[in-house]
Structures are given as structure tokens and as C-alpha cells.
Motif scaffolding. Structure first.
Motif, PDB file in Angstrom:
ATOM      1  N   PRO A 326       0.803  -1.234   0.000  1.00 11.27           N
ATOM      2  CA  PRO A 326       0.000   0.000   0.000  1.00 11.27           C
ATOM      3  C   PRO A 326       0.832   1.278   0.000  1.00 11.27           C
ATOM      4  O   PRO A 326       0.280   2.351  -0.182  1.00 11.27           O
ATOM      5  N   HIS A 327       2.127   1.171   0.208  1.00  3.73           N
ATOM      6  CA  HIS A 327       2.947   2.379   0.297  1.00  3.73           C
ATOM      7  C   HIS A 327       3.067   3.027  -1.080  1.00  3.73           C
ATOM      8  O   HIS A 327       3.267   2.339  -2.090  1.00  3.73           O
ATOM      9  N   PRO A 328       2.946   4.361  -1.180  1.00  7.43           N
ATOM     10  CA  PRO A 328       3.016   5.022  -2.488  1.00  7.43           C
ATOM     11  C   PRO A 328       4.306   4.758  -3.242  1.00  7.43           C
ATOM     12  O   PRO A 328       4.324   4.826  -4.467  1.00  7.43           O
ATOM     13  N   HIS A 329       5.394   4.477  -2.530  1.00  5.91           N
ATOM     14  CA  HIS A 329       6.694   4.262  -3.186  1.00  5.91           C
ATOM     15  C   HIS A 329       7.049   2.780  -3.280  1.00  5.91           C
ATOM     16  O   HIS A 329       8.221   2.429  -3.394  1.00  5.91           O
ATOM     17  N   PHE A 330       6.026   1.932  -3.228  1.00  7.82           N
ATOM     18  CA  PHE A 330       6.264   0.499  -3.371  1.00  7.82           C
ATOM     19  C   PHE A 330       6.893   0.192  -4.734  1.00  7.82           C
ATOM     20  O   PHE A 330       7.746  -0.683  -4.855  1.00  7.82           O
ATOM     21  N   LEU A 331       6.461   0.907  -5.753  1.00  5.45           N
ATOM     22  CA  LEU A 331       6.994   0.714  -7.102  1.00  5.45           C
ATOM     23  C   LEU A 331       7.998   1.805  -7.439  1.00  5.45           C
ATOM     24  O   LEU A 331       7.813   2.965  -7.080  1.00  5.45           O
ATOM     25  N   GLN A 332       9.033   1.417  -8.131  1.00  2.11           N
ATOM     26  CA  GLN A 332      10.025   2.350  -8.674  1.00  2.11           C
ATOM     27  C   GLN A 332      10.069   2.130 -10.190  1.00  2.11           C
ATOM     28  O   GLN A 332      10.914   1.404 -10.709  1.00  2.11           O
ATOM     29  N   PRO A 333       9.120   2.714 -10.926  1.00  2.00           N
ATOM     30  CA  PRO A 333       9.005   2.399 -12.354  1.00  2.00           C
ATOM     31  C   PRO A 333      10.179   2.927 -13.171  1.00  2.00           C
ATOM     32  O   PRO A 333      10.799   3.937 -12.840  1.00  2.00           O
ATOM     33  N   GLU A 334      10.454   2.204 -14.227  1.00  2.00           N
ATOM     34  CA  GLU A 334      11.492   2.585 -15.183  1.00  2.00           C
ATOM     35  C   GLU A 334      11.112   2.016 -16.537  1.00  2.00           C
ATOM     36  O   GLU A 334      10.217   1.165 -16.652  1.00  2.00           O
ATOM     37  N   ARG A 335      11.789   2.492 -17.579  1.00  3.88           N
ATOM     38  CA  ARG A 335      11.529   1.949 -18.912  1.00  3.88           C
ATOM     39  C   ARG A 335      12.302   0.632 -19.074  1.00  3.88           C
ATOM     40  O   ARG A 335      13.502   0.578 -18.826  1.00  3.88           O
ATOM     41  N   ILE A 336      11.565  -0.385 -19.503  1.00  4.07           N
ATOM     42  CA  ILE A 336      12.150  -1.726 -19.614  1.00  4.07           C
ATOM     43  C   ILE A 336      12.041  -2.187 -21.061  1.00  4.07           C
ATOM     44  O   ILE A 336      10.956  -2.122 -21.657  1.00  4.07           O
ATOM     45  N   ASP A 337      13.158  -2.635 -21.611  1.00  2.75           N
ATOM     46  CA  ASP A 337      13.138  -3.276 -22.922  1.00  2.75           C
ATOM     47  C   ASP A 337      12.589  -4.685 -22.735  1.00  2.75           C
ATOM     48  O   ASP A 337      13.217  -5.534 -22.094  1.00  2.75           O
ATOM     49  N   LEU A 338      11.404  -4.934 -23.256  1.00  4.73           N
ATOM     50  CA  LEU A 338      10.695  -6.182 -22.974  1.00  4.73           C
ATOM     51  C   LEU A 338      11.476  -7.402 -23.454  1.00  4.73           C
ATOM     52  O   LEU A 338      11.581  -8.405 -22.730  1.00  4.73           O
ATOM     53  N   GLU A 339      12.024  -7.337 -24.640  1.00  2.00           N
ATOM     54  CA  GLU A 339      12.756  -8.487 -25.188  1.00  2.00           C
ATOM     55  C   GLU A 339      13.959  -8.827 -24.322  1.00  2.00           C
ATOM     56  O   GLU A 339      14.182  -9.993 -23.978  1.00  2.00           O
ATOM     57  N   LEU A 340      14.750  -7.830 -23.924  1.00  2.00           N
ATOM     58  CA  LEU A 340      15.909  -8.067 -23.091  1.00  2.00           C
ATOM     59  C   LEU A 340      15.497  -8.554 -21.707  1.00  2.00           C
ATOM     60  O   LEU A 340      16.133  -9.445 -21.126  1.00  2.00           O
ATOM     61  N   PHE A 341      14.406  -7.991 -21.178  1.00  2.00           N
ATOM     62  CA  PHE A 341      13.925  -8.367 -19.847  1.00  2.00           C
ATOM     63  C   PHE A 341      13.532  -9.843 -19.814  1.00  2.00           C
ATOM     64  O   PHE A 341      13.892 -10.583 -18.884  1.00  2.00           O
ATOM     65  N   VAL A 342      12.808 -10.311 -20.822  1.00  2.00           N
ATOM     66  CA  VAL A 342      12.376 -11.713 -20.860  1.00  2.00           C
ATOM     67  C   VAL A 342      13.580 -12.638 -21.031  1.00  2.00           C
ATOM     68  O   VAL A 342      13.649 -13.713 -20.426  1.00  2.00           O
ATOM     69  N   ALA A 343      14.547 -12.210 -21.843  1.00  2.00           N
ATOM     70  CA  ALA A 343      15.746 -13.037 -22.014  1.00  2.00           C
ATOM     71  C   ALA A 343      16.502 -13.187 -20.693  1.00  2.00           C
ATOM     72  O   ALA A 343      16.973 -14.285 -20.347  1.00  2.00           O
ATOM     73  N   GLU A 344      16.615 -12.084 -19.915  1.00  2.00           N
ATOM     74  CA  GLU A 344      17.267 -12.161 -18.600  1.00  2.00           C
ATOM     75  C   GLU A 344      16.484 -13.068 -17.648  1.00  2.00           C
ATOM     76  O   GLU A 344      17.072 -13.854 -16.893  1.00  2.00           O
ATOM     77  N   LEU A 345      15.179 -12.969 -17.681  1.00  2.00           N
ATOM     78  CA  LEU A 345      14.363 -13.825 -16.815  1.00  2.00           C
ATOM     79  C   LEU A 345      14.561 -15.300 -17.166  1.00  2.00           C
ATOM     80  O   LEU A 345      14.625 -16.154 -16.274  1.00  2.00           O
ATOM     81  N   ALA A 346      14.631 -15.595 -18.438  1.00  2.00           N
ATOM     82  CA  ALA A 346      14.804 -16.991 -18.856  1.00  2.00           C
ATOM     83  C   ALA A 346      16.102 -17.567 -18.294  1.00  2.00           C
ATOM     84  O   ALA A 346      16.150 -18.733 -17.855  1.00  2.00           O
ATOM     85  N   VAL A 347      17.155 -16.763 -18.290  1.00  2.00           N
ATOM     86  CA  VAL A 347      18.436 -17.238 -17.737  1.00  2.00           C
ATOM     87  C   VAL A 347      18.312 -17.462 -16.237  1.00  2.00           C
ATOM     88  O   VAL A 347      18.777 -18.475 -15.687  1.00  2.00           O
ATOM     89  N   LYS A 348      17.664 -16.527 -15.531  1.00  2.00           N
ATOM     90  CA  LYS A 348      17.526 -16.670 -14.081  1.00  2.00           C
ATOM     91  C   LYS A 348      16.661 -17.863 -13.710  1.00  2.00           C
ATOM     92  O   LYS A 348      16.966 -18.614 -12.775  1.00  2.00           O
TER      93      LYS A 348
END
Length: 491
Positions: A326-348
Motif C-alpha cells: 500500500p505504500h506510495p513508493h512500493f513501485l520504482q518504475p522505469e523503462r524496460i526493454d521487454l525483449e531483453l527483460f524476458v531473455a534475462e528472466l529466462a536465464v535466471k
């Protein structure tokens, strides 16, 4: 197509409905007034026509009653003689025609100021025979009508008798100019009504906007509260029913904020207080295990206690995450390259357990979101998939941009989830009916996934069939809530 939902929502708003009701009321009132004015004007027109006809009847009636020719003093011997005197002395008014029939024949016709050149034959036949068929009651002949090329003409017939001769004195009026004036007045009235509608609509829009201002503020405040901001309040500057509603709503928010703050403080304090004893207990158990002789039973007991303490530590960590949502600063949004993000997740994810790890789709484009929280949610989904699958099963990850949302999913070919458990699978401390037989857990992992998705303004979708597998899909708005970090992300 994109504007339809907003337009539909606007047409259903209280502001619009009040304005439409106000406009409809004005239009109906104006229409009824216009009809009423038209009827009144027509009644007055007919009344004036009747008075004009009656005036002509009175003049010729005086001649008949007097019974003598004003020039010679001799008595009238026929209706024709009366008509001769009358037509020498009288001229019809504007839009008026006077006809005289003696013994069934037309004797005089004064139509120089009548709007049409001739009277229809059907009307002339009625006039010619009227001396025998018309009767006068109360000294006032009735008005009738006949049609012409320029509208209906009114006429009155006065049967006359002088000695043995009979006749009919006919006065007919065709009020073209007066009807034109009434039509012009009607057009002016319609224009005035339209002007009043436009002016009144503008005033009504402003007035209803001011009246409904507190309602809009209440709605906006409620929307912000749904986005985990309990600090907003409705400004109160007046003393009326709307202000009282705003004050009541603000008081309710004060109570809610106090409750949520106490709940969060309790979770954080409890987690802080528990972490110390858990850490100390795990450290001492590790030292004790090193100092014990080769006693399998004691080492087994220590392993069980250590495992439970580690599980308790995970629960404390999960509770910390849920308390921060519920805290207003729970999220720290940023611009994410979706293709690179999914590739990193797959490795993890491939390091979680030996499974057949696949990538269904990498996705393309930019996403405005909290990278750390999304990673945490996807790892929780993958960990859940690992727990429900065997070494030979497949676990895959994928992402795709669909409209204004980004879909990130984790799919497995494991045992699936029972249909009875699916409605409750995201509840805190809720696990499947047989989950405790398959693996240890806290029942908070999927609750955290849902909390992360909702914090982004999205949701989690589940598709599962027992014995076939499950697919969990995070649906996240591409731009973030309220267009975080601006609106300049490119497709």
C-alpha cells in the motif's frame, strides 16, 4: 472505435443526464408554449373575423329593419333593393369579400380586396341556396369555412326576407396576412426557444458542474485511494450538503488510513522483531550441528528445526513485501526493454531446478514498470511451476504486447490446479487441497504476485486444467498507471 468507451461513459454520467433532462424540459416547455400561443392567436383571429362579419351583418340588418331607402324615403319592396343601397354605400375591408344573392341568384359581388380572384363553385352553390337552409340563432350567424389556393376562408351567411323576396348576404374573409404574421411569430418563437435552450444549457452545464464538483472530487479521491494513496482529502470550502458529504468522506478516510497504518506498522514491527531471534536461532543451530558427534537422530532434528526456521524467515520476508504494497513508493518504475527483460528472466529461471525450460515469445517494445517487482513476481510464478512439475516436465516463459497491455506468462505441463482451488489460489496463506503433500510453502507467493500486478494497475490471469498444466499471465499496462514516466514510450 477507441473513443466509444469514453463517449459511452460521458453519456452515462450524472452531469450529462442532468443537462439532458434540463434541455428536454426546456424544449418541451418551449414547444408547449409555442403550441399554446399558436392556439390563442388562432382563437383571437377567429374572434376578430367573427366580429368583422357581425359588423357587416349589423349594417345591412339596420337597412332591413329601417325598411326605407335613405335617399328616397320609399319603403324597400325586395331584397335586391336593400342590396343595391348597401353596395353603393359600403366597401369591403382588406382580405374581405361580400356577396349578395337575391331569390337564388348572385346580384352583387365585391371581391376587389379579396386575396383570390374567385370563390369555388361548391361554396357559391351553398351561398345561393343558403336563404332556405340557414337559420340564425341568438342573432349571430355561425362561421363556416371553404378551401382556397391560399388557405381556408371564413364566411358567414345572413338570410334576409323583404316582402315576398328572399336573399342571402354573405361575408367571407381570407386572413392571409394575419396568418403570415402568426407564422412569422411562430418562427421567431422557435428561434427564441433554441436560443434559450443554448443559453440555458450553457448555464445548466456550469451550474451542475459546480454542484457536482464535490462528487467529482470524491470520485477522484476514491480512485487515488484505490491506487494505494490514503493521504488525499477532498477540500471543503462551503457549508452545504455537498460539503457535509465531503467532510464525512474525509473522516472515513482518516479512519481507514489509521487502520492501514497500524496494520502496516504491526507487520513491519513483527517482522523486525522476529528476524533477530530467527537469525540467532539459525546461527546457534549451525554451531550446534558442527559440535555434535555423529548422531543421526540429533542431526535430523536439527535439520527439521532449521528448515522450519528458514520457512519462518521466508514468511517474514513475504509479510514485509505485502506490508509495503500500500505504500506510495512500493513501485520504482522505469523503462524496460521487454525483449531483453524476458531473455534475462529466462536465464535466471533456468537455475531454479532441472526442467525443460523454454521461451515461447520474447516480445518487443518498451514497458514502464518496476523491474525488481516484476522479476520477483515472475520468479514466484516459476517457483510455483517448479513445485508442481517433475524433472521431465516443461516450464516456459513468454511475453507479448497486446493492445495497451503487456502479457508476461509462465506456463507448465505439471499436475495443474483443481477447479475448486482456482478461485482462492491467490489468497494469502491459501494453498491447494493437496499442496502440503507435494512441497512445503507459506501460501504467500501467489498473493505477492497478485499484489505486484495490482500495484502496476494490472491483474493476474489463470488458466489451468488438472493433469494438463497451468498458465499464469501477468497483464500489465504498458505506460504504467497515470502514464508514469511520461507518454513517450514507442511501440
Amino acid at each position: 472505435m477507441l473513443g466509444r468507451p469514453g463517449w459511452s461513459r460521458a453519456t452515462r454520467s450524472i452531469h450529462t443526464r442532468i443537462l439532458v433532462s434540463y434541455i428536454v424540459l426546456i424544449v418541451l416547455s418551449g414547444g408547449l408554449c409555442a403550441v399554446a400561443i399558436h392556439e390563442v392567436l388562432m382563437i383571437r383571429l377567429e374572434s376578430r373575423i367573427a366580429e368583422a362579419v357581425q359588423q357587416e351583418f349589423l349594417e345591412i340588418d339596420r337597412l332591413v329593419t329601417d325598411g326605407r331607402d335613405p335617399r328616397t324615403g320609399a319603403a324597400f319592396t325586395s331584397v335586391a333593393a336593400v342590396f343595391d343601397v348597401y353596395f353603393r354605400r359600403n366597401v369591403p375591408s382588406q382580405e374581405e369579400a361580400i356577396l349578395a344573392f337575391a331569390d337564388g341568384r348572385l346580384q352583387h359581388a365585391s371581391m376587389g380586396r379579396f386575396p383570390v380572384d374567385r370563390v369555388p363553385d361548391s361554396a357559391m352553390q351553398v351561398f345561393a341556396t343558403s336563404a332556405r337552409t340557414y337559420t340564425v340563432t341568438d342573432g349571430r350567424p355561425p362561421l363556416d369555412r371553404f378551401d382556397t389556393s391560399r388557405g381556408s376562408a371564413y364566411y358567414g351567411i345572413l338570410p334576409l326576407r323583404v316582402g315576398a323576396s328572399t336573399g342571402a348576404f354573405v361575408v367571407t374573409i381570407l386572413p392571409v396576412a394575419q396568418r403570415r404574421e402568426i407564422a412569422d411569430l411562430q418562427r421567431y418563437a422557435v428561434g427564441a426557444v433554441l436560443g434559450v435552450v443554448v443559453l440555458a444549457s450553457a448555464c445548466a452545464w456550469l451550474v451542475t458542474g459546480r454542484v457536482l464538483g464535490p462528487v467529482r472530487q470524491l470520485t477522484e479521491t476514491a480512485r487515488l485511494i484505490s491506487k494505494s494513496d490514503l493521504t488525499r482529502r477532498i477540500p471543503v470550502a462551503r457549508q452545504d450538503e455537498a460539503a457535509e458529504m465531503a467532510r464525512t468522506f474525509n473522516a472515513m478516510l482518516d479512519r481507514l488510513e489509521a487502520v492501514f497504518r497500524r496494520e502496516r506498522e504491526f507487520l513491519l514491527d513483527a517482522g523486525h522483531e522476529l528476524r533477530g531471534p530467527i537469525t540467532i536461532s539459525l546461527g546457534n543451530l549451525g554451531l550446534l550441528q558442527q559440535q555434535l558427534p555423529d548422531d543421526d537422530e540429533a542431526r535430523g532434528t536439527i535439520a527439521v528445526v532449521t528448515d522450519e526456521l528458514e520457512r519462518m524467515a521466508r514468511i517474514v520476508g513475504d509479510l514485509h513485501i505485502l506490508a509495503d504494497v500500500p505504500h506510495p513508493h512500493f513501485l520504482q518504475p522505469e523503462r524496460i526493454d521487454l525483449e531483453l527483460f524476458v531473455a534475462e528472466l529466462a536465464v535466471k529461471l533456468s537455475a531454479l531446478a532441472p526442467r525443460q525450460w523454454l521461451v515461447d515469445e520474447l516480445g518487443e517494445g518498451l514497458l514502464v514498470a518496476d523491474r525488481h517487482r516484476l522479476t520477483e513476481a515472475v520468479i514466484n510464478l516459476a517457483d510455483n511451476a517448479v513445485r508442481h512439475t517433475a524433472d521431465t516436465d516443461t516450464v516456459s516463459i513468454g511475453a507479448a504486447v497486446r493492445g495497451e497491455d503487456v502479457h508476461i506468462w509462465v506456463r507448465d505441463t505439471g499436475c495443474g490446479i483443481e477447479y475448486d482451488d482456482q478461485p482462492y489460489i491467490f489468497d494469502r496463506f491459501r494453498r491447494g487441497a493437496r499442496a502440503h503433500l507435494r512441497y512445503p510453502g507459506t501460501g504467500l507467493g501467489l498473493a505477492i504476485v497478485r499484489a505486484v500486478a495490482q500495484a502496476h494497475g494490472g491483474r493476474v490471469d489463470l488458466s489451468s486444467r488438472p493433469g494438463v498444466g497451468s498458465t499464469f499471465t501477468l497483464v500489465i499496462p504498458r505506460q504504467g498507471r497515470e502514464g508514469e514516466l511520461g507518454q513517450d514510450t514507442d511501440r
